[in-house]
Write an enzyme that holds these catalytic residues in place. Sequence first.
Site, PDB file in Angstrom:
ATOM      1  CG  HIS A 135      41.475  38.258  40.867  1.00  0.00           C
ATOM      2  ND1 HIS A 135      42.133  39.656  40.782  1.00  0.00           N
ATOM      3  CD2 HIS A 135      40.435  39.507  40.742  1.00  0.00           C
ATOM      4  CE1 HIS A 135      42.055  40.241  41.541  1.00  0.00           C
ATOM      5  NE2 HIS A 135      40.300  41.115  41.503  1.00  0.00           N
ATOM      6  CG  HIS A 209      39.259  41.188  45.471  1.00  0.00           C
ATOM      7  ND1 HIS A 209      38.764  42.187  45.695  1.00  0.00           N
ATOM      8  CD2 HIS A 209      39.693  41.765  44.677  1.00  0.00           C
ATOM      9  CE1 HIS A 209      38.516  42.726  44.831  1.00  0.00           C
ATOM     10  NE2 HIS A 209      39.370  42.692  43.885  1.00  0.00           N
ATOM     11  CD  GLU A 345      42.550  44.429  44.376  1.00  0.00           C
ATOM     12  OE1 GLU A 345      42.206  43.551  43.879  1.00  0.00           O
ATOM     13  OE2 GLU A 345      41.884  45.284  44.139  1.00  0.00           O
TER      14      GLU A 345
END
Length: 380
Positions: A135, A209, A345
């Site tokens: 991420h 997210h 996501e």
Amino acid sequence: MKKLPLVLTAVIGLTIFGCSQTKNEEKMISTISKEAFGELPDGQKADLYTLTNGNGMTVNITNYGGIITKLTAPDKKGEWTDVVLGFDSLQPYVSGHPFFGALVGRYGNRIAKGKFTLNGQDYKLAINNGPNALHGGIKGFDKVIWKATEVKEDSVVGLQLEYVSKDMEEGYPGTLTVKVTYTLDNDNALSINYNATTDKATVVNLTNHSYFNLTGLKRDILDHEVSIMSDSIVPVDANLIPTGKLRAVEGTPFDFRKPTKINAGINKIDDEQIKNGGGYDHCWVLKRTEPGLMLFATVKDPESGRFMEVFTTEPAVQFYTGNFLDGSLKGKNATFAKRFGLCLETEHYPDSPNQPQFPSTVLNPGDTYETTTKYRFSAK
């Protein structure tokens, strides 16, 4: 009774009708407001924006990490309730959290061993998830202050966020200029448009997210009924890195082609993929039936009747069921225990920079990265 003149009667009638019409029009007006949300350790100040549509749906977004801190959805009785995990103040976000509601970048999901090669050049990223990069790194897009601009249209209200990621920030090449625009409409839909350009070849995979819980944060999400328009997943190894091949969902716990309760297959640890993910933490390859924005998933809470539809232009989605939540975080009068929220996501596949057979995530100078995802809420 004395009769009013015809002209006066008409004027009164027009006035009453006009007032009624004005009230109805006012009901459909969308608004945006801003308030202080807190201060970061380095002195930067964060703001919180409240988007409200004409039906009373509200979405709160902070320019710290582009985080959605609150989103309300109606139940079958018409009552609006917050359905996303998060906190009511800035400090818990700064202290550390599992990406609740955050904008994720420069690369959402995992990159194996935190390294990749692009145009013959090797790049090393921060390792922040076991042996992998996850991420965007240690200080990804979820931990920076974005420049915010309010967006107002007739029946749509929104917030445009802009951030310039410098060349080699968190190890990624190229100066990347990113614009993410949240818009809320009177169809009770929150759309997220991602736009990015670069001055040097790089890799990009942006997403949001948010953790959804359509019970209104009352209990876990195991009874949620989920459908995903997908015939295959991207299987992963024990470190959650793709094996490089796709796996058909038919005959497996990953078959959500029809609405299926999450608890129907999430604990079938005799399936190697369920075991590797600790439940669902996988990328579903979307079965695209049309170009552009496409409905690919639905989520329903049978008890409240809350219903969410998700549309995207992306080729895949990471469906994650909060397997790593452990009850150590609390917010909004709820304890965020294991499987208390689910994520959808929208993205390209994990580890694409190291998997040439996957759809490319490379962005070159002169090209524009642009994707859109929409979450629409109603009650059944």
